[in-house]
Structures are given as C-alpha cells and as structure tokens.
Motif scaffolding. Structure first.
Motif, PDB file in Angstrom:
ATOM      1  N   PHE A  20     -12.074 -13.040  12.735  1.00 53.55           N
ATOM      2  CA  PHE A  20     -12.979 -12.443  11.542  1.00 53.55           C
ATOM      3  C   PHE A  20     -14.378 -13.192  10.862  1.00 53.55           C
TER       4      PHE A  20
ATOM      5  N   MET B 299     -13.942   2.349  -5.772  1.00 56.33           N
ATOM      6  CA  MET B 299     -14.584   1.895  -6.059  1.00 56.33           C
ATOM      7  C   MET B 299     -15.539   2.546  -6.435  1.00 56.33           C
TER       8      MET B 299
ATOM      9  N   ALA C 213      -3.190  -2.854  10.377  1.00 58.93           N
ATOM     10  CA  ALA C 213      -3.091  -4.182   9.246  1.00 58.93           C
ATOM     11  C   ALA C 213      -3.538  -2.918   8.076  1.00 58.93           C
TER      12      ALA C 213
ATOM     13  N   SER D 290      -6.008  -9.599  -1.315  1.00 61.45           N
ATOM     14  CA  SER D 290      -5.250  -9.916   0.262  1.00 61.45           C
ATOM     15  C   SER D 290      -5.149  -8.452   1.685  1.00 61.45           C
ATOM     16  N   ARG D 291      -6.064  -7.496   0.551  1.00 58.57           N
ATOM     17  CA  ARG D 291      -5.980  -6.123   1.096  1.00 58.57           C
ATOM     18  C   ARG D 291      -7.987  -6.069   1.454  1.00 58.57           C
TER      19      ARG D 291
ATOM     20  N   LEU E 174     -25.900  -5.484   8.874  1.00 61.48           N
ATOM     21  CA  LEU E 174     -26.369  -4.657   8.166  1.00 61.48           C
ATOM     22  C   LEU E 174     -27.840  -5.892   7.931  1.00 61.48           C
TER      23      LEU E 174
ATOM     24  N   GLY F 240     -15.129  -0.461  10.986  1.00 62.65           N
ATOM     25  CA  GLY F 240     -16.692  -0.387  11.181  1.00 62.65           C
ATOM     26  C   GLY F 240     -17.670   0.860  11.604  1.00 62.65           C
TER      27      GLY F 240
ATOM     28  N   CYS G 213     -11.851  -6.680   2.534  1.00 60.89           N
ATOM     29  CA  CYS G 213     -11.808  -6.196   4.181  1.00 60.89           C
ATOM     30  C   CYS G 213     -11.765  -6.817   5.193  1.00 60.89           C
ATOM     31  N   LEU G 214     -11.538  -7.613   5.922  1.00 60.22           N
ATOM     32  CA  LEU G 214     -11.721  -8.065   7.332  1.00 60.22           C
ATOM     33  C   LEU G 214     -13.046  -8.831   7.501  1.00 60.22           C
TER      34      LEU G 214
ATOM     35  N   MET H 133      -5.357 -11.519  12.595  1.00 66.20           N
ATOM     36  CA  MET H 133      -7.467 -11.542  13.718  1.00 66.20           C
ATOM     37  C   MET H 133      -8.093 -12.397  11.839  1.00 66.20           C
TER      38      MET H 133
ATOM     39  N   LYS I 186       1.138  -1.327  -0.071  1.00 65.75           N
ATOM     40  CA  LYS I 186      -0.107  -0.179   0.137  1.00 65.75           C
ATOM     41  C   LYS I 186       1.119   1.284  -0.098  1.00 65.75           C
TER      42      LYS I 186
ATOM     43  N   GLY J 276     -13.485  -4.110  -1.435  1.00 64.63           N
ATOM     44  CA  GLY J 276     -12.352  -4.101  -1.928  1.00 64.63           C
ATOM     45  C   GLY J 276     -11.747  -6.011  -2.565  1.00 64.63           C
TER      46      GLY J 276
ATOM     47  N   SER K 208     -19.023  -9.607   9.183  1.00 66.74           N
ATOM     48  CA  SER K 208     -19.545  -8.735  10.733  1.00 66.74           C
ATOM     49  C   SER K 208     -20.601  -7.819   9.699  1.00 66.74           C
ATOM     50  N   ALA K 209     -20.861  -6.964   8.671  1.00 62.05           N
ATOM     51  CA  ALA K 209     -20.948  -6.373   8.342  1.00 62.05           C
ATOM     52  C   ALA K 209     -21.771  -6.576   7.438  1.00 62.05           C
TER      53      ALA K 209
ATOM     54  N   HIS L 271       2.209  -7.114   5.943  1.00 65.40           N
ATOM     55  CA  HIS L 271       0.435  -6.222   6.387  1.00 65.40           C
ATOM     56  C   HIS L 271       0.396  -8.044   6.643  1.00 65.40           C
TER      57      HIS L 271
HETATM   58  C1  HEM Z   1     -20.154  -1.943   4.503  1.00 67.54           C
HETATM   59  C2  HEM Z   1     -19.765  -1.703   5.484  1.00 67.54           C
HETATM   60  C3  HEM Z   1     -17.870  -1.965   5.301  1.00 67.54           C
HETATM   61  C4  HEM Z   1     -17.658  -1.499   4.055  1.00 67.54           C
HETATM   62  C5  HEM Z   1     -17.949  -1.614   2.850  1.00 67.54           C
HETATM   63  C6  HEM Z   1     -15.972  -2.222   4.343  1.00 67.54           C
HETATM   64  C7  HEM Z   1     -14.983  -1.857   3.647  1.00 67.54           C
HETATM   65  C8  HEM Z   1     -13.767  -1.903   3.329  1.00 67.54           C
HETATM   66  C9  HEM Z   1     -12.783  -1.767   2.527  1.00 67.54           C
HETATM   67  C10 HEM Z   1     -13.287  -1.429   0.843  1.00 67.54           C
HETATM   68  C11 HEM Z   1     -11.698  -2.401   2.954  1.00 67.54           C
HETATM   69  C12 HEM Z   1      -9.738  -2.414   1.987  1.00 67.54           C
HETATM   70  C13 HEM Z   1      -8.976  -0.697   2.354  1.00 67.54           C
HETATM   71  C14 HEM Z   1      -8.128  -0.502   1.107  1.00 67.54           C
HETATM   72  O1  HEM Z   1      -7.483  -1.690   0.443  1.00 67.54           O
HETATM   73  O2  HEM Z   1      -7.586   0.276   2.169  1.00 67.54           O
HETATM   74  C15 HEM Z   1     -11.211  -2.310   4.005  1.00 67.54           C
HETATM   75  C16 HEM Z   1     -11.228  -3.057   5.174  1.00 67.54           C
HETATM   76  C17 HEM Z   1     -11.227  -3.555   6.304  1.00 67.54           C
HETATM   77  N1  HEM Z   1     -12.366  -3.331   7.012  1.00 67.54           N
HETATM   78 FE1  HEM Z   1     -13.913  -2.925   6.133  1.00 67.54          FE
HETATM   79  N2  HEM Z   1     -15.730  -2.111   5.481  1.00 67.54           N
HETATM   80  C18 HEM Z   1     -17.105  -2.397   6.437  1.00 67.54           C
HETATM   81  C19 HEM Z   1     -17.376  -2.935   7.604  1.00 67.54           C
HETATM   82  C20 HEM Z   1     -15.751  -3.392   8.682  1.00 67.54           C
HETATM   83  C21 HEM Z   1     -16.371  -3.533   9.611  1.00 67.54           C
HETATM   84  C22 HEM Z   1     -17.751  -3.681  10.318  1.00 67.54           C
HETATM   85  C23 HEM Z   1     -14.905  -3.889  10.669  1.00 67.54           C
HETATM   86  C24 HEM Z   1     -14.509  -4.689  11.497  1.00 67.54           C
HETATM   87  C25 HEM Z   1     -15.426  -4.865  12.286  1.00 67.54           C
HETATM   88  C26 HEM Z   1     -14.335  -3.018   9.291  1.00 67.54           C
HETATM   89  C27 HEM Z   1     -12.827  -3.671   9.149  1.00 67.54           C
HETATM   90  C28 HEM Z   1     -11.790  -4.120   8.298  1.00 67.54           C
HETATM   91  C29 HEM Z   1     -10.254  -3.840   8.923  1.00 67.54           C
HETATM   92  C30 HEM Z   1      -9.420  -4.456   9.909  1.00 67.54           C
HETATM   93  C31 HEM Z   1      -9.714  -3.585   7.348  1.00 67.54           C
HETATM   94  C32 HEM Z   1      -8.248  -3.968   7.040  1.00 67.54           C
HETATM   95  C33 HEM Z   1      -8.556  -4.945   6.226  1.00 67.54           C
HETATM   96  C34 HEM Z   1      -7.144  -5.091   6.243  1.00 67.54           C
HETATM   97  O3  HEM Z   1      -5.316  -4.212   5.724  1.00 67.54           O
HETATM   98  O4  HEM Z   1      -6.243  -6.236   5.405  1.00 67.54           O
HETATM   99  N3  HEM Z   1     -14.518  -3.297   7.746  1.00 67.54           N
HETATM  100  N4  HEM Z   1     -13.543  -2.780   4.735  1.00 67.54           N
END
Ligand code: HEM
Length: 511
Positions: free
Chosen positions: A136, A409, A116, A452-453, A465, A308, A455-456, A132, A102, A449, A460-461, A125
């Motif tokens: 998840f 996106m 992360a 490998s990167r 929802l 989140g 959303c974790l 984690m 990144k 997304g 849960s999301a 990363h």
């Molecule tokens: C509608 C709900 C959600 C959407 C659309 C979403 C979307 C995303 C996207 C697009 C990324 C990648 C960002 C990047 O490439 O820089 C991301 C990463 C992440 N999201 Fe979500 N997210 C949502 C909800 C959540 C929730 C509820 C949690 C935790 C409880 C969460 C935890 C994370 C984490 C930890 C990452 C980093 C993953 C990594 O770098 O390996 N997200 N999310």
C-alpha cells in the motif's frame, strides 16, 4: 421448591448481583451516563439493531454526551470521549506510541477476526499489517494508476451512453461499482466487473447495505454470519427473486477460489499481470505459517475490498451532491480543471497533475470531512496498564486495565470550534484563514484514522478520489435528479454512514 423454581431463583439472584455490581461496585460505576446503558449491553443492542431500523447507537451516544458531559459510560465495559468537547484526546488515544488493542466485541461484528482491521491484540496486528504495508506504499500504489484510469474511462463510457439515451443515472451505485472494480483490480487476481452491470448493480448494492446492517446484529449475537453461510443456495434463490443474494454468495465464494489460486501459483503470475494483495499475502515471507492459512487470507481480502468500497463511494456521492448544489464551488473547480494544460481534451488528467490542484484538493478534504466514511466509534483497550482521562474541566477518571475507550470521527469533523459552520460545504475553509487555523483543522482532520491502526489504503483512496472527481467534473455537465441533502445524509451508522432506507440515493441527469 421444584427444580425450575430453583433455577429461576438462581438466575434472578445472579441478575440482581450483576445489576448491583455494574451500577455500584464496578470500576466504571462513577463514570457519568445512563443507568440502563451501564447495566446491560442490551441497551446498545436496542439502538444498534432495533430502533429506527438500526444503526442509531452513535446518535444515542451524542445525546448522552449532551446530557452527561465529555465522558460517558456507553455500555457496562466502555467509556466514550466526546470529540466535540475534547478533540485533543484523539491524539492521545490513537497515537502511534500508544499501541492499544482493538476491542474484539466490537470488531467481531465484521465476522472476520483474522483480518488486520479486526485483529484485537496489537502485536498480532503489527505482523498482519506489516505484510501488506509495502503493497500500500505510495510508490507501489502509483503503479496501479493506469488500472484506475481504465475503470474511470469505463464509467465515463457508461455516462455518455446514459446521456445519449436520456437516462437518469444512479450515480451513487455507479460509484459503488467503480470503487469495487478499482479495489478488486489490485486486491484480487481476477477483478470484478461491476461497471458492466446494466443498472449499476442496484439490487446487489442494496443487499450490501442490508449486509452492513447485519454487522450490528453479528456484533451482539455472534451467530448471524455463521447461520447465513449455512443457508443452502436453493433457499437463497427462493428468498430473493432479484438474484442479488445469489450473486453475493458467488462474490463471497470467489474470494475462496481466488485465494486458492494465489496459494497454488506461488507468485508465478501470467506475463504482464500485476501482483495482487492475495498473491502478496500468499507468498509473504514476513507472515507466520498460521497467518498464511487460506481462511485467514480470505478474510483479509474480503475486509480489504469491503474497506475500500463504501468509503470511497460514499465520499464521491457527498462530493458530487455538494458540488451540484453549490454552483459557485462548481464554477471554481471547473475553472481550475480547465486551466490545466493537457495535450488533448480527451486525455484523462493524471494523478501527478491533479494532486497539485489546490481547489480540487480542498473539495476532496471537505467531502471527506462531511462524509465521515467511517462513522463507527473506534474502541481501544489497554490490557496491561490502567488508563486515565481528565475532562477539560479538570476531573480525572482512572480506568483499570481492560477498560474499553472510544471516540468517533464525526465528533471531530463537526466540531464548530475547529470547523466553523461545520455542516456547510465550504472547500474555501481549507485554503483561506490564518496558518494557525489551517494547522488546527489539519490536526483534527482524521478521515483515515491515526496511529498504528490508521487506514492502509489512504494513498489508493486519495488517488481514486482525485482521478475520479478531477476528470469527471472536467468532462461532464450534470444536474441533480430528485436528490436532496437527505439522500446523502447520515441516518444509520453501520460502521460506515448510510442514508435513510427509503432513499433512492444520488441520481443525476447528464447535460
Ligand atoms: C475514503 C476512503 C477511505 C477512508 C476514509 C478510510 C478510512 C479508514 C479508517 C478510519 C480505518 C481505521 C479503522 C479502525 O480504526 O477500525 C481504515 C482501515 C483500513 N482501511 Fe481504509 N479508508 C478508505 C479507503 C480504503 C481503501 C481504498 C482501502 C484499500 C484499498 C482501505 C483499506 C484499509 C485497511 C486494510 C484498513 C485496516 C488497517 C489496519 O488495521 O492496519 N481503505 N480505513
């Protein structure tokens, strides 16, 4: 010539050299785009932080694509690919096999380089995400369903009280409170209780939005968050009479206290208390010691809660707005929910039941598509090898190692060749049409997304929802109160989408 004139001359000569280099000699010199954007990153700063109250660079990028084509140089070191013209490149840039770094310049805006989501190098990363990943997983997340339902019941109690008192409900902020309480109930040993705030944390949530704006300043200036954290409490109190800033400071400090608690208790939790992400990280056997230091875990927790909160809350706001302004869709959804057999109408529908409902799932997909909960571009770097890009018309550009490449996106989700009439709310598009059309939509539907990167927290999301929307629209009748499309529109990109600053958000009255 005196010393100051000499310094000035050296400085001007350096700037002239930099300008000539970036415009004519740089490996990206032949990539189309605005000369000003190619010359200096102050161009991006202006659109990110100054113009129109900030968060305008994403729109400037779209404008540049319209003028210069599918690949544009958006700053001296980065090219952006237009997903409206070439959505297929998303699969290449963010593929699982393409483990790119990144871009730290961009992600440093979060001021949490140890988490992360902000970690630059792919190898580092992988380890941080790995610690984690099990937490998840779908199986583990399902264990938290009763906790999510508990928070939803709490929201419903508040809505009933608002109905009894004939109060207008600030539902946008209510969703933010719900999302915060849900995510902290599994991320932290001591969850937040924002649903108890009498006004759904109006001032606090406004401050979070202002804080999101600072991400763009931090990205360019790198001293914004360190300066903020150096402000003494007495000054914070003076600067903000609402008390929200001090609350925010307490909120931030509580991450430190809770991390220390997780480190000290070494996984020995009180009877019946579910293990939190903080406990998981503090006791991880996969992480190296340097990644188990308190400051890193604090940043991980802070960013996970941030990731989140606004994402799920903004999706629920957009979903609610469109359902309440499209009676035909609302009727279809209610009929599907009412046809669902449950022992008692007071009982909340569970995830297993709701995940099987086609129209509800289509409504959620459509809301995610229209919201684009992450509007920010996602910049990646290959530090080891050159990369290349061939435009749909066949022009190939080759970029040296270290070049930043990004896509966004919303460009895919508003691409009219994939999603006809892209700005309209049409849950039916996910259910009707040919198999090929649906497969194409799924391929380019990337709210979480890819690779490998990705959303974790996706599972849960999804659970949050489905449980919230399914139960809310089964139980309550509401109508919009002084809310228009503008109140849920994307006016600023602070990585997440934000409505115009003067918007009062999504408000409803309970019927
Ligand atoms: C509608 C709900 C959600 C959407 C659309 C979403 C979307 C995303 C996207 C697009 C990324 C990648 C960002 C990047 O490439 O820089 C991301 C990463 C992440 N999201 Fe979500 N997210 C949502 C909800 C959540 C929730 C509820 C949690 C935790 C409880 C969460 C935890 C994370 C984490 C930890 C990452 C980093 C993953 C990594 O770098 O390996 N997200 N999310």
């Amino acid at each position: 010539m005196n010393i100051s004139s000499t310094i000035l001359l050296i400085l001007l000569s350096y700037l002239a050299y930099l300008l000539i280099y970036r415009l004519f000699l740089h490996p990206l010199a032949k990539v189309p785009g605005r000369k000003l954007a190619a010359s200096t990153s102050w161009h991006e700063f202006y659109y990110d932080c100054v113009k129109g109250n900030g968060g305008q660079h994403a729109f400037k990028i779209q404008e540049m694509h319209k003028r210069y084509g599918p690949v544009v140089r958006i700053n001296p070191r980065e090219v952006h690919i237009d997903g409206r013209v070439d959505p297929a490149f998303w699969d290449i840039l963010y593929s699982n096999s393409n483990k790119l770094d990144k871009d730290s310049f961009y992600y440093d805006g979060f001021g949490a380089g140890y988490s992360a989501v902000s970690t630059g190098p792919a190898d580092l990363h992988r380890a941080r995400r790995g610690a984690m990943a099990n937490y998840f997983s779908m199986t583990n997340i399902r264990r938290y369903e009763p906790m999510v339902l508990q928070q939803i019941s709490k929201l419903f109690q508040r809505l009933k009280t608002c109905k009894a008192n004939d109060e207008v409900v600030d539902l946008g902020n209510a969703y933010r409170c719900l999302a915060t309480d849900v995510v902290t109930s599994f991320a932290l040993p001591e969850p937040k209780t924002m649903l108890d705030y009498p006004d759904f944390g109006k001032d606090f949530n406004r401050l979070i939005r202002d804080f999101a704006k600072l991400i763009t300043f931090q990205r360019h200036l790198k001293i914004v968050f360190p300066l903020l954290s150096a402000i003494p409490d007495w000054l914070t109190v003076r600067m903000d009479s609402t008390g929200a800033s001090l609350q925010m400071v307490d909120f931030q400090r509580s991450y430190e206290k809770q991390t220390q608690l997780a480190i000290d208790r070494k996984g020995k939790l009180p009877e019946g208390q579910p293990i939190s992400i903080l406990d998981t990280l503090a006791t991880s056997t996969e992480l190296k010691d340097r990644d188990k230091l308190r400051n890193r875990i604090v940043e991980e927790a802070r960013n996970t809660v941030g990731a989140g909160t606004e994402t799920t809350a903004s999706t629920l706001s957009v979903l609610t707005y469109h359902l309440l302004s499209n009676p035909a869709c609302l009727v279809k959804l209610k009929s599907e929910l009412n046809d669902t057999a449950v022992a008692s109408s007071n009982q909340l529908l569970d995830f297993r039941t709701l995940e099987r409902l086609p129209y509800l799932n289509a409504v959620i997909s459509e809301a995610l598509r229209l919201t684009n909960p992450v509007t920010g571009r996602l910049p990646r770097i290959n530090p080891r090898a050159p990369t290349s890009y061939t435009t749909p018309s066949g022009i190939t550009y080759t970029f040296p190692p270290g070049t930043v490449m990004s896509m966004s996106m919303p460009d895919l989700h508003f691409n009219s060749s994939i999603f006809p009439d892209p700005h309209a709310f049409k849950p039916e598009r996910w259910l009707e049409g040919t198999w090929e059309q649906k497969a194409r939509m799924q391929q380019f539907f990337v709210p979480f997304g890819k690779g490998s990167r990705a959303c974790l927290g996706m599972e849960s999301a999804r659970m949050e929802l489905l449980l919230t929307a399914g139960n809310l629209f089964r139980r309550f009748e509401m109508e919009l109160f002084e809310t228009t499309a503008r109140d849920v529109s994307w006016a600023h990109d602070f990585f997440a989408p934000f409505a115009p600053f003067d918007s009062a958000g999504l408000r409803v009255t309970m019927l």
